[in-house]
Design an enzyme around this catalytic site. Structure first.
Site, mmCIF file in Angstrom:
data_model
loop_
_atom_site.group_PDB
_atom_site.id
_atom_site.type_symbol
_atom_site.label_atom_id
_atom_site.label_comp_id
_atom_site.label_asym_id
_atom_site.label_seq_id
_atom_site.Cartn_x
_atom_site.Cartn_y
_atom_site.Cartn_z
ATOM 1 N N ASP A 292 53.555 33.870 41.630
ATOM 2 C CA ASP A 292 53.489 32.495 41.133
ATOM 3 C C ASP A 292 54.097 32.492 39.730
ATOM 4 O OD1 ASP A 292 53.096 29.801 40.910
ATOM 5 O OD2 ASP A 292 50.985 29.817 41.472
HETATM 6 C C1 NOJ Z 1 52.770 27.050 39.928
HETATM 7 C C2 NOJ Z 1 52.004 26.647 41.138
HETATM 8 O O1 NOJ Z 1 50.764 27.338 41.182
HETATM 9 C C3 NOJ Z 1 52.737 26.893 42.434
HETATM 10 O O2 NOJ Z 1 51.999 26.343 43.487
HETATM 11 C C4 NOJ Z 1 54.107 26.301 42.365
HETATM 12 O O3 NOJ Z 1 54.764 26.500 43.594
HETATM 13 C C5 NOJ Z 1 54.861 26.957 41.220
HETATM 14 N N1 NOJ Z 1 54.175 26.684 39.979
HETATM 15 C C6 NOJ Z 1 56.306 26.489 41.131
HETATM 16 O O4 NOJ Z 1 56.379 25.207 40.671
#
Ligand code: NOJ
Length: 742
Positions: A292
């Site tokens: 993430d």
């Molecule tokens: C953080 C989020 O937790 C995740 O779900 C998301 O896909 C990413 N950022 C990218 O934006």
């Protein structure tokens, strides 16, 4: 620098799966020797630095979805230091970036473009939790397919969805992005979404890669506070939280994303138990795993990595293939390989997995095939897509109360529409609305006006301010109307990432206005816009009709008007319990019995002094304008063996005055286990349409494997003995029979 113009020519020959002369995948891609030869033919030509570039994912400067931003991504593309970009979209922009990769880099490996296409790209469908409330797998798959077709036409190859995190805590804002509290429902929906996004073939121009996230247990953040610690037994992890991920994998999901939280003391992004043991070894996942947003870097804050180099080593060492936005791999992997701390084989394996996907998408054949402006203009916001968005929105609505058949409303009624959310575009999109545009949203007011000629609107108040100055006009309008429609609830940004709430009451002074409106004596229809379960005891008491509309998306107004006029008869069921009080959380229907289950008013039983144990609205609950009766539950045969299934069937009769759809739910209880078992677990559901006066026999087939769980010896399997099968319209109102597994 060596140039490799020749490579591209030869790559064209090596790769025969042209986008226009499509080759149907006859061999599963995981075992496709030709694919791995193609991948290796590219890998062999790459420098270590270029390989590491493929393991790097950076955001463009279009959208910020996390805490930090690298502004030099274009330079990094040119030097081959980044092979994947997210938050860049539209055919024109992705084409311009792809051009840099294809014309200015040595290896000319196409970029991969990812984006959070969660519940729509431009045509926005209901938030994921709302879609889950439809319990309609075809509708959910359709939504994902529409999202994929729009995204693919706008240059995208990859969505960071579905979020398959189970959550039993409505304080957690991201509950809005998932399928609710239940493992079985969540698993079925995970499959439907992956199927919708990926279709049959990744190289098709209306499909994109899906990503099962956030692996794992992110939905159990303590106290519902986003990014908080997770502490859970392996049994609960395996029985409750992991199955939707496994379901996504079984459906062929191309990628996984690790979660921000730790599990059993190790951040998920470098957790060898999760990534190596379960995902790769036990489940045999062959796709790639992305972190993430800066979750590799966050291992330093977690306190398990001394510095970024250490974090990179740990994450790559357990099989994380791609670093999102952290630059940890980019900055340190080469050094780590040089020092012998990370083997180049690990890098090669990761790059193989990533390149395999680029091949499967058809990018080596035509890197620009997704950047087609003409297709983009016809597919995005097409009439058909808007129509589908409306249908799914209608299906997501959950009717919680309908006293005196207040709904549906006849179109000649004078209606006072109250509430800022009724006249609001952006909030109707909810959280993570991709490239959705507020300007394209039909407001509830507009939708209502198109079906009900005698509508007046007064804002009254909004969800966040304490300004009561609009109360008087709202009450006046109510007095002059036959019926009040009050749209209340949360703003769209009050759920989603980093949007946890300690109170899940209706925010602001909206309920105070409801109290004033009630004094007019006029019937009140309350529509609840929300991204999470809310505590609605007071509102449920004051409202004559209560309809949860979640955040319905682009077609909010049209869908609401259809539901209120009766053109559409609500059929949604709650995918998550709505508590009486925040103090009951975590609250879920499939609890354990405990050694002292609640028994009347007995003191020394498991209960509260001040609130009931039960939620206000149970999991699976939802009314219709018609009524359904359940009868004649039969199990045949009454004994199941390890190999032979049983059939559980029931008659459902539409006893009301409208045609309607009902979600028939099957729950099972394992009466004695080697470990404590839930008092019931959803094992099946079917959505059936039954005309008024009609009846339908609904049948479920159950096999022993459906009864499996993590037993006391920590092995997955079923246990012989007696079970209860309960069928009904929600998790509480059921009829029950017993059967044996022998
Ligand atoms: C953080 C989020 O937790 C995740 O779900 C998301 O896909 C990413 N950022 C990218 O934006």
């Amino acid at each position: 620098m060596r140039t490799i113009t020749l490579f591209i020519l030869s790559a064209g020959m090596i790769i025969s799966c042209g986008r226009n002369q499509k080759v149907v995948e006859t061999t599963p891609w995981q075992n496709d020797l030709r694919l791995s030869q193609k991948v290796d033919s590219v890998l062999r030509l790459m420098t270590l630095e270029e390989k590491i570039g493929q393991m790097n994912l950076l955001t463009s400067d279009w959208t910020v979805t996390g805490p930090s931003l690298r502004s030099d991504y274009i330079d990094l593309i040119k030097t081959g230091k980044v092979g994947n970009i997210f938050n860049a979209h539209t055919a024109a922009f992705t084409r311009s970036l792809q051009k840099i990769a294809m014309e200015e880099t040595r290896m000319k490996i196409p970029l991969l473009f990812g984006f959070d296409v969660i519940h729509g790209y431009k045509t926005i469908f209901p938030i994921s939790l709302g879609e889950a409330a439809s319990w309609d797998l075809d509708a959910i798959e359709t939504s994902a397919r529409v999202a994929a077709s729009e995204a693919a036409a706008a240059g995208l190859h990859w969505t960071f969805a579905p979020m398959v995190d189970i959550s039993r805590d409505p304080r957690w804002g991201r509950i809005s992005e998932g399928a609710g509290e239940d493992t079985h429902l969540g698993s079925m929906i995970a499959r439907a979404r992956v199927k919708g996004f990926q279709g049959n073939h990744l190289a098709d121009l209306n499909t994109i890669m899906a990503c099962a996230k956030h692996y794992a247990a992110y939905g159990a953040a303590q106290a519902g506070r986003d990014y908080h610690t997770v502490d859970m037994s392996q049994r609960v992890l395996r029985d409750v939280y992991l199955p939707p991920f496994k379901a996504a994998l079984d459906e062929g999901v191309a990628t996984f994303m690790t979660s921000f939280n730790d599990y059993d003391g190790t951040p998920a992004t470098a957790n060898s138990f999760l990534l190596d043991q379960i995902l790769r070894k036990e489940w045999g996942f062959k796709g790639f795993v992305v972190s993430d947003y800066t979750s590799v870097n966050e291992m330093i804050a977690h306190g398990t990595a001394a510095d970024l180099k250490d974090a990179a080593k740990q994450a790559a060492g357990v099989g994380l293939d791609m670093d999102m936005q952290g630059m940890a791999f980019s900055d340190y992997l080469e050094q780590l390989v040089g020092e012998g701390k990370i083997s180049e084989n690990i890098i090669d394996d990761a790059v193989r997995r990533i390149l395999s996907m680029k091949f499967r998408l058809g990018l080596f054949d035509d890197p620009y095939c997704y950047c087609d402006e003409e297709r983009e203009s016809t597919v995005v916001f097409s009439k058909e897509n808007l129509e589908k968005a409306k249908e799914v929105a209608c299906k997501s609505f959950v009717l919680l109360k309908n006293a005196n058949q207040t709904l549906p409303l006849s179109t000649n009624k004078r209606i006072a529409i109250i509430g800022d959310l009724a006249n609001n575009r952006e909030d109707m999109l909810g959280s993570w609305f991709g490239a959705g545009e507020a300007a394209s949203v039909t407001t509830i007011l507009e939708g209502m006006k198109s079906q009900f000629p005698r509508v007046t609107y007064v804002k009254g108040c909004d969800p966040v301010s304490n300004d009561r100055s609009g109360f008087t006009n709202a009450v006046l309008a109510a007095r002059n109307a036959d019926v009040i429609v009050f749209v209340m609830g949360e703003k769209g940004n009050m759920s989603g990432e980093a949007a946890s709430r300690a109170s899940i009451d209706i925010p602001g002074i909206q309920t105070q206005l409801l109290v004033e409106l009630k004094k007019t004596g006029k019937p009140i229809v309350v529509l609840i816009a929300t991204g999470r379960p809310l505590t609605l005891e007071k509102e449920a008491e004051l409202a004559d009709a209560l309809l949860v509309i979640w955040f319905p998306g682009t077609q909010a107004g049209a869908a609401v008007a259809e539901a209120l006029s009766g053109a559409f008869n609500p059929s949604g069921k709650l995918p998550v319990s709505f508590p009486v009080s925040v103090g009951q959380i975590p609250l879920y229907y499939n609890v354990k019995n405990t050694g002292r289950p609640l028994h009347g008013n007995e003191k020394y039983t498991s209960r509260y002094l001040d609130v009931p144990n039960q939620p206000l609205f149970v999991f699976g609950y939802g009314l219709s304008y018609t009524t359904f009766e359940y009868s004649d539950l039969q199990i045949s045969p009454k004994e199941m063996s390890a190999k032979s299934p049983i059939q559980i069937s029931v008659t459902v009769t539409n006893t009301g005055n409208f045609d309607g759809s009902e979600v028939v739910q099957l729950y099972v209880r394992d009466l004695v286990g080697s470990v404590t078992r839930p008092i019931k677990e959803l094992k099946g559901f079917q959505k059936v349409s039954i005309p008024k006066g009609g009846a339908q026999r609904v049948s479920f087939s159950l096999v022993a494997e459906d009864l499996a769980f993590t037993r006391s010896n920590n092995e997955w399997g079923f246990e012989y003995g007696e079970f209860e099968a309960s069928v009904g319209s929600n998790s509480k109102d059921v009829i029950t029979e017993r059967f044996l597994l022998k």
